[in-house]
Design a protein around this motif. Structure first.
Motif, PDB file in Angstrom:
ATOM      1  N   UNK A 103       0.700  -1.184  -0.138  1.00  0.00           N
ATOM      2  CA  UNK A 103       0.223  -0.060   0.138  1.00  0.00           C
ATOM      3  C   UNK A 103       0.914   1.135   0.018  1.00  0.00           C
ATOM      4  N   UNK A 104       1.819   1.478  -0.985  1.00  0.00           N
ATOM      5  CA  UNK A 104       2.666   2.526  -0.973  1.00  0.00           C
ATOM      6  C   UNK A 104       1.959   4.037  -0.828  1.00  0.00           C
ATOM      7  N   UNK A 105       1.029   4.049  -1.692  1.00  0.00           N
ATOM      8  CA  UNK A 105       0.526   5.238  -1.742  1.00  0.00           C
ATOM      9  C   UNK A 105      -0.065   5.938  -0.639  1.00  0.00           C
ATOM     10  N   UNK A 106      -0.955   4.809  -0.054  1.00  0.00           N
ATOM     11  CA  UNK A 106      -1.757   5.271   1.209  1.00  0.00           C
ATOM     12  C   UNK A 106      -0.802   5.559   2.348  1.00  0.00           C
ATOM     13  N   UNK A 107       0.235   4.780   2.339  1.00  0.00           N
ATOM     14  CA  UNK A 107       0.980   4.694   3.658  1.00  0.00           C
ATOM     15  C   UNK A 107       1.747   5.962   3.597  1.00  0.00           C
ATOM     16  N   UNK A 108       2.463   6.267   2.264  1.00  0.00           N
ATOM     17  CA  UNK A 108       3.139   7.560   2.015  1.00  0.00           C
ATOM     18  C   UNK A 108       2.520   8.951   2.507  1.00  0.00           C
ATOM     19  N   UNK A 109       1.033   8.892   2.070  1.00  0.00           N
ATOM     20  CA  UNK A 109       0.204   9.941   2.503  1.00  0.00           C
ATOM     21  C   UNK A 109       0.057   9.871   3.691  1.00  0.00           C
ATOM     22  N   UNK A 110      -0.135   8.789   4.759  1.00  0.00           N
ATOM     23  CA  UNK A 110      -0.402   8.908   6.150  1.00  0.00           C
ATOM     24  C   UNK A 110       0.838   9.412   6.795  1.00  0.00           C
ATOM     25  N   UNK A 111       2.110   9.043   6.163  1.00  0.00           N
ATOM     26  CA  UNK A 111       3.378   9.410   6.833  1.00  0.00           C
ATOM     27  C   UNK A 111       3.603  10.936   6.614  1.00  0.00           C
ATOM     28  N   UNK A 112       3.242  11.197   5.742  1.00  0.00           N
ATOM     29  CA  UNK A 112       3.539  12.749   5.118  1.00  0.00           C
ATOM     30  C   UNK A 112       2.422  13.750   6.178  1.00  0.00           C
ATOM     31  N   UNK A 113       1.173  13.209   6.330  1.00  0.00           N
ATOM     32  CA  UNK A 113       0.341  13.783   7.219  1.00  0.00           C
ATOM     33  C   UNK A 113       0.927  13.779   8.693  1.00  0.00           C
ATOM     34  N   UNK A 114       1.381  12.710   9.166  1.00  0.00           N
ATOM     35  CA  UNK A 114       2.052  12.966  10.426  1.00  0.00           C
ATOM     36  C   UNK A 114       2.932  13.622  10.527  1.00  0.00           C
ATOM     37  N   UNK A 115       4.039  13.498   9.729  1.00  0.00           N
ATOM     38  CA  UNK A 115       5.212  14.453   9.524  1.00  0.00           C
ATOM     39  C   UNK A 115       4.803  16.112   9.548  1.00  0.00           C
ATOM     40  N   UNK A 116       3.558  16.391   9.070  1.00  0.00           N
ATOM     41  CA  UNK A 116       3.362  17.824   8.763  1.00  0.00           C
ATOM     42  C   UNK A 116       2.810  18.310  10.242  1.00  0.00           C
ATOM     43  N   UNK A 117       2.419  17.403  11.218  1.00  0.00           N
ATOM     44  CA  UNK A 117       1.576  18.086  12.230  1.00  0.00           C
ATOM     45  C   UNK A 117       2.656  17.522  13.556  1.00  0.00           C
ATOM     46  N   UNK A 118       3.102  18.423  14.295  1.00  0.00           N
ATOM     47  CA  UNK A 118       4.119  18.026  15.462  1.00  0.00           C
ATOM     48  C   UNK A 118       3.326  17.397  16.151  1.00  0.00           C
ATOM     49  N   UNK A 119       1.878  17.778  16.626  1.00  0.00           N
ATOM     50  CA  UNK A 119       1.247  16.957  17.870  1.00  0.00           C
ATOM     51  C   UNK A 119       1.153  15.463  17.351  1.00  0.00           C
ATOM     52  N   UNK A 120       0.784  15.271  16.067  1.00  0.00           N
ATOM     53  CA  UNK A 120       0.663  14.029  15.543  1.00  0.00           C
ATOM     54  C   UNK A 120       2.048  13.138  15.842  1.00  0.00           C
ATOM     55  N   UNK A 121       3.086  13.575  15.238  1.00  0.00           N
ATOM     56  CA  UNK A 121       4.595  12.867  15.545  1.00  0.00           C
ATOM     57  C   UNK A 121       4.778  12.974  17.125  1.00  0.00           C
ATOM     58  N   UNK A 122       4.348  13.583  18.216  1.00  0.00           N
ATOM     59  CA  UNK A 122       4.501  13.432  19.487  1.00  0.00           C
ATOM     60  C   UNK A 122       3.717  12.131  19.684  1.00  0.00           C
ATOM     61  N   UNK A 123       2.425  12.152  19.428  1.00  0.00           N
ATOM     62  CA  UNK A 123       1.625  10.981  19.830  1.00  0.00           C
ATOM     63  C   UNK A 123       2.077   9.863  19.247  1.00  0.00           C
ATOM     64  N   UNK A 124       2.617   9.673  18.197  1.00  0.00           N
ATOM     65  CA  UNK A 124       2.835   8.534  17.377  1.00  0.00           C
ATOM     66  C   UNK A 124       4.341   8.011  18.288  1.00  0.00           C
ATOM     67  N   UNK A 125       5.074   8.819  18.784  1.00  0.00           N
ATOM     68  CA  UNK A 125       6.371   8.369  19.610  1.00  0.00           C
ATOM     69  C   UNK A 125       5.899   7.903  20.849  1.00  0.00           C
ATOM     70  N   UNK A 126       4.681   8.416  21.521  1.00  0.00           N
ATOM     71  CA  UNK A 126       4.383   7.928  22.580  1.00  0.00           C
ATOM     72  C   UNK A 126       3.848   6.485  22.550  1.00  0.00           C
ATOM     73  N   UNK A 127       3.418   6.117  21.446  1.00  0.00           N
ATOM     74  CA  UNK A 127       2.911   4.797  21.131  1.00  0.00           C
ATOM     75  C   UNK A 127       3.855   3.748  20.667  1.00  0.00           C
ATOM     76  N   UNK A 128       5.087   4.274  20.315  1.00  0.00           N
ATOM     77  CA  UNK A 128       6.397   3.675  19.850  1.00  0.00           C
ATOM     78  C   UNK A 128       6.658   2.569  21.079  1.00  0.00           C
TER      79      UNK A 128
END
Length: 192
Positions: free
Chosen positions: A103-128
């Motif tokens: 699913x490269x296109x869908x996954x790339x789009x989701x990663x770009x979305x996450x990278x564009x929003x600091x709050x999302x990046x933070x939350x994802x790191x918490x889930x790590x």
């Protein structure tokens, strides 16, 4: 044991997360309110908040719905063959690579979305932390050394993050090749 009701709730939550995420990807995360997202996904505001506490929760739920069974990937390894820690980590993350290549296109789009929003990046790191613990358990079963398993899991998932960052902005990039290259470098560095 997880009840049928809980499994049903999680399935509905994952489906709603997918629908709302599509709205974010189409219109932009910051530009979409909860009301907009709910309406465009075909649900009420109340239903949105029944399943999610915030817009951030939607994105995190979409990531969580693709849980990785690291131990299953390691079970598929040939028996009796002694592999280095880096080879074990690379084998364990093969399901991640398969998802990226299917699913490269869908996954790339989701990663770009996450990278564009600091709050999302933070939350994802918490889930790590949950992913790290799952990988530690899988590696520890093979290594019999919890400290080494913890180090390899943390470093291995950080290496996957580097691969995501390299892969997401480049449409022509091959995720498998990037991951393999990173793990070959780690293996070579360990031998020095």
């Amino acid at each position: 044991m997880v009840s049928i009701r809980d499994r049903t709730r999680e399935a509905v939550r994952a489906e709603l997360a997918k629908a709302v995420l599509e709205v974010f990807l189409k219109r932009g995360y910051a530009a979409v309110t909860v009301d907009d997202a709910a309406r465009e996904a075909g649900i009420s505001r109340a239903t949105f908040f029944r399943y999610f506490g915030s817009k951030e929760d939607v994105v995190i739920a979409s990531v969580e719905s693709a849980k990785i069974d690291y131990l299953a990937a390691l079970r598929d390894l040939p028996e009796g063959r002694r592999l280095s820690g880096w080879h074990l980590v690379r084998a364990a993350i093969e399901p991640v690579v398969l998802t990226a290549t299917s699913e490269p296109e869908r996954l790339r789009a989701r990663l770009r979305l996450i990278a564009s929003e600091p709050a999302l990046k933070r939350r994802l790191l918490e889930r790590r932390a949950a992913n790290t613990e799952a990988l530690v358990a899988a590696l520890d079963e093979h290594l019999g050394d919890t400290v080494s398993a913890r180090v390899l899991a943390a470093a291995g998932l950080a290496a996957v993050d580097v691969a995501w960052e390299d892969w997401a902005p480049r449409e022509e990039a091959d995720f498998r090749a990037i991951v393999d290259n990173i793990f070959e470098r780690l293996e070579a560095a360990a031998k020095r």
